[in-house]
Structures are given as structure tokens and as C-alpha cells.
Design an enzyme around this catalytic site. Structure first.
Site, PDB file in Angstrom:
ATOM      1  CE  LYS A   1       3.340   0.364   5.356  1.00 29.65           C
ATOM      2  NZ  LYS A   1       2.116   0.203   4.543  1.00 29.65           N
TER       3      LYS A   1
ATOM      4  CD  GLU B   1      -2.580   1.431   2.548  1.00 30.58           C
ATOM      5  OE1 GLU B   1      -2.185   0.836   3.579  1.00 30.58           O
ATOM      6  OE2 GLU B   1      -3.553   2.202   2.542  1.00 30.58           O
TER       7      GLU B   1
ATOM      8  NE  ARG C   1       5.313  -7.573   9.722  1.00 36.25           N
ATOM      9  CZ  ARG C   1       4.274  -6.787   9.425  1.00 36.25           C
ATOM     10  NH1 ARG C   1       3.091  -7.035   9.953  1.00 36.25           N
ATOM     11  NH2 ARG C   1       4.429  -5.771   8.634  1.00 36.25           N
TER      12      ARG C   1
END
Length: 750
Positions: A269, A32, A259
Site C-alpha cells: 500500500k 482495512e 501473500r
RNA sequence: UGGGGUGUGGCCAAGCGGUAAGGCACUGGUUUUUGGUACCAGUAUUCAGGGGUUCGAAUCCCUUCACCCCAUCCA
């Protein structure tokens, strides 16, 4: 390509290729565009692009831009940049989910027409309440009763912008009491009167991730949709949408991996943004950040990052990789690439009293073990600077550098001997008076002096002043929570480091090894010819520092974790009765009896087989261990084999027609085909070989072929017994009686 | 607490019934005019714990424990 062992994703891909499920492998990297990419993205990039290229497919770079309020074109540039920098090729176009908005809208209408989606008009809070909790099921909205026509009409008007944000949403009609919360009528579309950075103001409704992602994958013909573990629960929606729409095969399937986490840093983030916004770091490209821009500014090479991603592997266990693994990768890469130069970070003046004039020393940029060409002249004169650390008045044991008694070589130059130490009023050493040996010049040394080390130095007159930025880990905590765990000393700026002039005047490279110190990178932004600036990429391994600090790192005795045993659920009355019968009457051990008694399907299967063959223990064992496994995956009615066949199987084991090992093979066969075990034995000739005379020659051969292992075994490695037995069994197709083989092997190797 | 995942040396990670791969880290040693590199050697009687099945279990069965994810109109 890859090393010996494949990761689970590549294993799946290979199977799909082999089975013909997919003819081509198409993956995608779907970020994204709402933040700067970090090394976690690099892992995903390497996986998706790497797998595609390993199997001659391709990987699409796709911006998952379904939320107009968060995304921005500056991030898409950063993302493109990151992929390119890492050396991957996304072909001639970047894909955008927003390009599919019209198609996705049509699919939504399809769903409505199938009565599989409806417009809901509950408020946000109501939707949350109606969803229920993890333990309580939810309830369906009253609006779910709207007719298809109403839904179509409402949805159309949502699109036209007739409603305000939040007034209506489109939801899938799945199951409000699903154990998987994600399946409780997930939202498909929401109204958002917002400007989209690409689609402009055309849309006032935007699809949700769960609806857009699977369809985008399908539209692009993705074969393997690889994402991180937190989407495991979303896989059900992914499949539901594609299946419900009845889309033509092949369609994509989703797979998840863990991850990346690295210690002493943060990867989310949100936390990264917090660091940047609070001014703890200088920006998204601060060299202490795990952002790709940060690593790049620090001087990491893309090769080193890709290599790191390859090394850490791909799996499903949440894990935290040690930074030292990354540091190894960059050192390993730079070691074979960059020129070595002399730089003094903390200068100490040395006057060589018996030297007059000046000269230039020719020196290679590369050490003997780096096969690269190139050299430069290093000016030498009476006044030089060495590293403060490289002289000690009272050295500890094992110190190899300059001391009052110990001479040292100037790298590429002469051997010097300390004659006098000059101190200031506070007792700090400010200068060394030394002499050099004219016969000791590097390369033509006839002095016969032995030194323990060679140190870096620069000529006072010719050296250039540079700024050096030393970076340490950003956090002092291995798994930092937030800003409170920041390492206050993560940045140290040295304004007056001295470097040999060729680095500045010749610029042989942008990355260097400052000998004995580490790898450094000419800062791509702040560097000017007037004021050169270098970033420390990573230090060299330093076994001296390790020794001197040994006491600190050495003791870390970890307490063994205490294991708490939980309570086992008690059996009910009926189960207890069964259990007693099994242990008492049938003589089963308590573990087997327990398993059987607690599972109704198992116990009735057991008793059914028992009515055919009176072998309570043998039957119990196979039912508890083998049949139980099948029953985990299917109903009793779906089993291809019967209790009677199991009894038949056990009978053959009991009368030693077949070994247990063959019995397992037969069972596998029965699971698949439902064929009678006796028949399989006849067809394949699986009768067990128990005659030692027949087995012996086989064992002899194996022993003759493996002298190494025989030696190891005789030396005490008894684990190897399994090896020999295994080989013998393999040679007979599993038919040799393992008990006989075992005792025979043990005998022969005595 | 319902569902979905995951537990193999200090850190990653192979292995899927027959000798516990490999990398990082660590410890010795050899080479070396970088205390770097390279090279050699060492490091898990044991696979989260406990039982069971088997000649043989990290792998199959039962059970317990620990950690992660899910109740955003985020992705």
C-alpha cells in the site's frame, strides 16, 4: 471446482469437516478500508470466498475498521466494488468491526475482571523500552499491579473520554519475557479522540487489531480465519484471547498463507500510494498499476484475474510469480471471447495502382477456431495503409511480410505485390506503389499465388483515427525498490492510429483483438465518439519478435550458488565420553553415536533399552531415528511405549521374525497405544514371509498386470524396481521380506 | 543473536517411505489467410548442502546453509 490436488487450506477444511470439528465453513475477507484493493487482495478474496463456496459455506465481507485516523468510506466502496467485480457474493450485508465495538468493550471488561488485563499508564517510549528486545526479555510496568477495581474504573473513564490520547492503554497480562515478542503484554485498547467514519464520535477508545480481530471472527461464527504469513506471530494472541475468555465452541482458528508478489511491480500500500502521490501514474486506476481498478481500466476481465489466482496456488513459501502467468490468463480468456479487427498503429501508405473504385469486403469478426458468429463490411479502395513493420526493403531471413520480391495478402482481401518504394529526402520510406491480383480475393482465390502471411490494413478514405495507449511494465527491475526503478517507457501514446470503421460505428464490443498485435480495450473514461481511445491490455505472443531478439534473451548462465558449511557446536566432555564409548565399545557409526551422545534423553533411553537386549546397533538405529521424532514433540514421561518394548521390537527384527518395514508399522502402533509389539504381531499375524516359493506367484501376477512397466524396466528404467517391490509388499500387507522380493524381482526382470 | 516460518526445474506448485503431478516460460513439429489459437513432442538421474536409517528417502533422523516475519498506542 478444484483440480486434482488440493491446497493445504482446503485440506485442513476437509479434515475439520470430516472430524466434526466444524459443521459449516464460514470464512471472511477482512480488509482495512485504508487503501485501494490490488491483485494481492484478489488472491485473498478468491481464497476466502472460494473455499466457502467449495464447501457450501459462506464468506463475510468485513471492514476491519479499528483505526479511525486512517480509514475512509471511499475505500469501503472500492473494496465492495472489487469483490463484486470479481464475481463473488457477500450476501445481504457488509460487516464492520466497528459494529462490534460495544461487545468488544464488554469482553475487555471480562478480561479485567479475570485480572487478565490492566490499564497501563507508561508513555509510548517507556512501553517500547519495557518490551525488551528479541534476545532480552522485557519487564512488566509498575501499573500492572493496579487492582481489578481500579482497572475497571480507569477503563470506564478512558471510554468516557476523560483522558487525553496516549495517557493510558489497556493491556493483556500475558508474559513480558515471552520468546514471541507479540505476547509481551500486548495492547488491547488505546485512547483516540478521533472521528470514526462510521461510529462517529461515540468512542474515544478503539480496540487494537489483535483484540478486535479474533473477537470479530468469533462473533460472526467464522470457522477458518485465513490471513497472510506476517500474522503468524499474532496467532498466539488470537488463541490466548479466545481461550482466556473461555468462549463457547466452536471457535475460529487462524491459518496463514503467503501473500502474492508479482515481478516488475510493487504490491505494498505504501509504495502504491507513493506512485500515485508523486504523479508517476495518473491515479489509482492507472492501467499500469496492479490495483484492481488499474487492471479493470486496462481491460482485464474479472474471469482472467480469478483464473490467475486459481493457477498460482496457495502455499506458505514466499514467492514471486512471473507476470507472464497473468498475461497468459488474460490472453487465454480474451482469445475465446473478443472480435478480431484490423488496426494500423504506425501507418505506411500503399497505393494500389491497378485498382479503381471501391468495394466492401465481408469478413467474420471471429477466426475459424472461435465458435462465435458475427461479421462486418471492410471498405477497400485504391489507397490503403499498412503497418510500417510489415514492409522491408532488406528483409532478414525468415521475414514473411511484404518485400520487393515477396507478395503478401491483405487480411480478408487481395494479394498485393510491391512495385515501387517512394522515399523522402532523408531516405525514409513514405509510400509503396503496388498492384493487386483481382483473382486473389480471400475466399475465392484462383490466382495460385502463394504468400507467407496476411497483414492488417485499412482503407485510407474510410479508416477512423483513434488514440492508442500502449503499456509496458511499470518497473525495469524485477523486484523494484521504489521510484528509482521505474521504467521510463511504460506508457506510449499513439495519437493517430487508424482502424477499420465498423469498430467505431458498430461498436460490436468493448474489447478487441487488433489482429497480429494484441488485445485492446475501449477506455471507459476517456473514450468519446469524436476521439476514441483504446488501451492495450496485452500483446499477442510474438514468436517473430522472439526470434529476432533471440540473442538478447538467450544466454543467462546462472552461477551455482556456493554453499558454505557452518561450524558444528563442539561436544562437551561428558558427551565426548559417551561418543567414544558408542563408537568404540558398541560399534555405532559416528553419525548415530553423535546424535545419541548429544541428547541426554535419547542416550538414557538407549541405555535403558540396551540393558534389556544386547543389540547395540539395532537399538541405536531405532532410538536415533524413531524415538527421536517422538521426543521432539513430547517429554520422555509422556511416551506411551517403554525402552523395554523397544528392545522387544528390535529383538524381533534381529531374529528376522519381522522386517524393518513391519517394525516401523509396529512402532507407529506403539506410539499410539503403548501395546506390546510381540502381542501386536501375534494379533495381526505380521510375521514376515521369506519363503521365495510363497512370494514368487505374487510377483508373477504383478509382472503380468503391468506389461508397460515391465517394458520400461527392460528398456533401462531401473527406477521401476521400486515400483515392483512396492506392489509386492502392498499385496502381502507389508509382510513379504523386502530383501527376498527385491532379488526375486530383479531376477525375473533380467 | 531469541522466537516463529519457508527452501522441489527459469517462475509458481503437487507430492508426506515404493515410476519426481500440473500450469506458466522455453525448444522443436503439425494445423492455420493472425509469425495468434489449437494439437503433438522435448525439457529435474533429482527435491538448499552434507551425513545417517532403510531392500528402497523429496518424504524419517542428525547437522549446516539461505531467505522471510516479529521489539507501531498500524493492520
Amino acid at each position: 471446482m478444484m483440480s486434482e490436488s488440493k491446497d493445504f487450506l482446503r485440506t485442513i477444511v476437509e479434515e475439520d469437516l470430516k472430524s466434526g470439528k466444524n459443521r459449516e465453513i464460514i470464512t471472511r475477507f477482512p480488509p482495512e478500508p485504508n487503501g485501494f484493493p490490488h491483485i494481492g487482495h484478489a488472491k485473498s478474496i478468491c481464497i476466502n470466498f472460494g473455499i466457502a463456496s467449495d464447501y457450501q459455506g459462506h464468506c463475510n465481507l468485513r471492514m476491519d475498521d479499528t483505526n479511525p485516523t486512517k480509514e475512509d468510506t471511499k475505500y469501503v466502496e472500492a473494496l465492495k466494488d472489487a469483490v463484486q467485480w470479481l464475481g463473488f457474493d457477500w450476501g445481504n450485508k457488509v460487516y464492520f468491526t466497528s459494529d462490534y465495538f460495544p461487545k468488544i468493550y464488554d469482553y475487555a471488561k471480562e478480561l479485567i475482571k479475570m485480572d487478565k488485563a490492566y490499564v497501563d499508564s507508561l508513555t509510548e517510549e517507556e512501553i517500547r523500552e519495557y518490551r525488551g528486545t528479541v534476545t532480552e526479555s522485557g519487564k512488566r510496568s509498575k501499573y500492572a499491579k493496579r487492582t481489578i477495581q481500579e482497572n475497571l474504573d480507569l477503563f470506564e473513564r478512558m471510554k468516557k473520554g476523560e483522558f487525553k490520547d496516549g495517557e493510558h492503554v489497556l493491556r493483556a497480562r500475558i508474559d513480558m519475557s515471552a520468546a514471541n515478542m507479540k505476547m509481551r503484554d500486548p495492547l488491547l485498547y488505546r485512547i483516540r479522540h478521533a472521528h470514526h467514519f462510521r461510529a462517529g464520535d461515540e468512542w474515544s477508545i478503539y480496540p487494537m487489531y489483535d483484540f478486535a480481530h479474533c473477537l470479530s471472527d468469533y462473533i460472526e461464527g467464522i470457522s477458518h480465519s485465513i490471513c497472510t504469513l506476517e500474522f503468524e506471530n499474532n496467532r498466539d494472541i488470537y488463541n490466548w484471547v479466545l481461550d482466556t475468555l473461555g468462549l463457547e465452541l466452536p471457535r475460529p482458528y487462524q491459518y496463514e498463507f503467503a501473500r502474492l508478489n508479482i515481478n516488475y511491480t510493487v504490491m505494498s500500500k505504501r509504495k502504491l500510494l507513493e506512485l500515485v502521490n508523486s504523479g508517476q501514474v495518473s491515479g489509482w486506476d492507472d492501467p499500469r498499476l496492479p490495483t484492481l481498478a488499474g487492471y479493470r481500466r486496462r481491460g482485464y476481465t474479472p474471469e482472467s484475474i480469478v483464473n490467475f489466482c486459481d493457477q498460482i496456488g496457495i502455499a506458505k513459501a514466499n514467492s514471486m510469480v512471473d507476470v507472464s502467468q497473468l498475461e497468459f490468463c488474460i490472453r487465454d480468456d480474451l482469445n475465446k471471447k473478443v472480435p478480431r479487427v484490423l488496426c494500423v498503429l504506425d501507418p505506411l501508405k500503399v497505393t494500389i495502382e491497378n485498382y479503381e473504385g471501391s468495394e466492401e469486403i465481408d469478413a467474420s469478426y471471429y477466426p475459424h477456431d472461435v465458435p462465435k458468429e458475427g461479421n462486418r463490411a471492410i471498405p477497400f479502395s485504391r489507397e490503403i495503409y499498412i503497418e510500417s513493420d510489415d514492409f522491408m526493403e532488406n528483409p532478414p531471413k525468415g521475414y514473411y511480410r511484404l518485400t520487393l520480391e515477396q507478395p503478401v495478402r491483405l487480411r480478408h482481401g487481395y494479394i498485393i505485390t510491391c512495385k515501387e518504394v517512394i522515399k523522402d529526402a532523408d531516405g525514409n520510406i513514405i509510400e509503396i506503389k503496388a498492384t493487386y491480383n483481382p483473382e486473389s480475393k480471400s475466399g475465392s482465390d484462383s490466382s495460385g499465388i502463394k504468400v507467407k502471411s496476411a497483414i492488417q490494413w485499412v482503407s485510407a478514405a474510410a479508416a477512423k483515427t483513434i488514440e492508442v495507449r500502449l503499456y509496458d511494465r511499470l518497473f525495469k527491475d524485477e523486484a523494484p525498490e521504489g521510484i528509482e526503478d521505474i521504467n521510463p517507457d511504460s506508457l506510449q501514446v499513439i495519437k493517430n492510429a487508424l482502424i477499420e470503421p465498423a469498430v467505431i460505428t458498430e461498436k460490436p464490443d468493448e474489447r478487441f483483438q487488433f489482429e497480429r498485435q494484441g488485445y485492446f480495450y475501449a477506455d471507459p473514461i476517456d473514450y468519446t465518439d469524436e476521439k476514441p481511445v483504446f488501451n492495450k491490455i496485452v500483446g499477442l505472443k510474438d514468436s517473430w519478435a522472439k526470434k529476432t531478439k533471440a540473442t538478447e534473451n538467450a544466454p543467462k548462465v546462472q552461477a551455482k550458488k556456493v554453499h558454505i558449511d557452518g561450524e558444528v557446536t563442539a561436544m562437551n566432555e561428558a558427551q565426548k565420553v559417551l561418543f567414544d564409548k558408542y563408537t568404540g565399545e558398541f560399534g555405532l557409526n559416528s553419525e548415530v553415536a553423535n546424535t545419541l551422545a548429544r541428547d541426554e534423553d535419547l542416550s538414557s533411553f538407549y541405555e535403558a533399552s540396551l540393558s534389556v537386549l544386547n543389540s547395540p546397533v539395532g537399538l541405536a538405529n531405532i532410538v536415533t531415528n524413531e524415538v527421536a521424532r517422538e521426543l521432539k514433540q513430547m517429554q520422555v514421561s509422556e511416551l506411551k511405549f517403554t525402552a523395554k518394548q523397544i528392545a522387544e521390537l528390535v529383538k524381533m527384527v534381529d531374529d528376522e521374525t519381522i522386517s524393518n518395514k513391519i517394525a516401523k508399522q509396529l512402532f507407529e502402533e506403539m506410539v499410539k497405544t503403548g501395546e506390546n509389539p510381540t502381542q501386536i504381531v501375534e494379533e495381526k499375524g505380521l510375521v514376515q514371509i521369506s519363503d521365495p516359493a510363497k512370494i514368487e506367484p505374487i510377483i508373477d501376477e504383478i509382472i503380468a498386470k503391468n506389461p508397460d512397466n515391465v517394458a520400461k524396466f527392460k528398456a533401462g528404467n531401473t527406477k521401476l524396481l521400486g515400483f515392483f517391490v512396492g506392489q509386492a509388499l502392498k499385496a502381502t500387507g507389508g509382510k513379504a521380506n523386502p530383501k527376498v522380493v527385491n532379488s526375486l524381482v530383479a531376477d525375473k526382470l533380467k
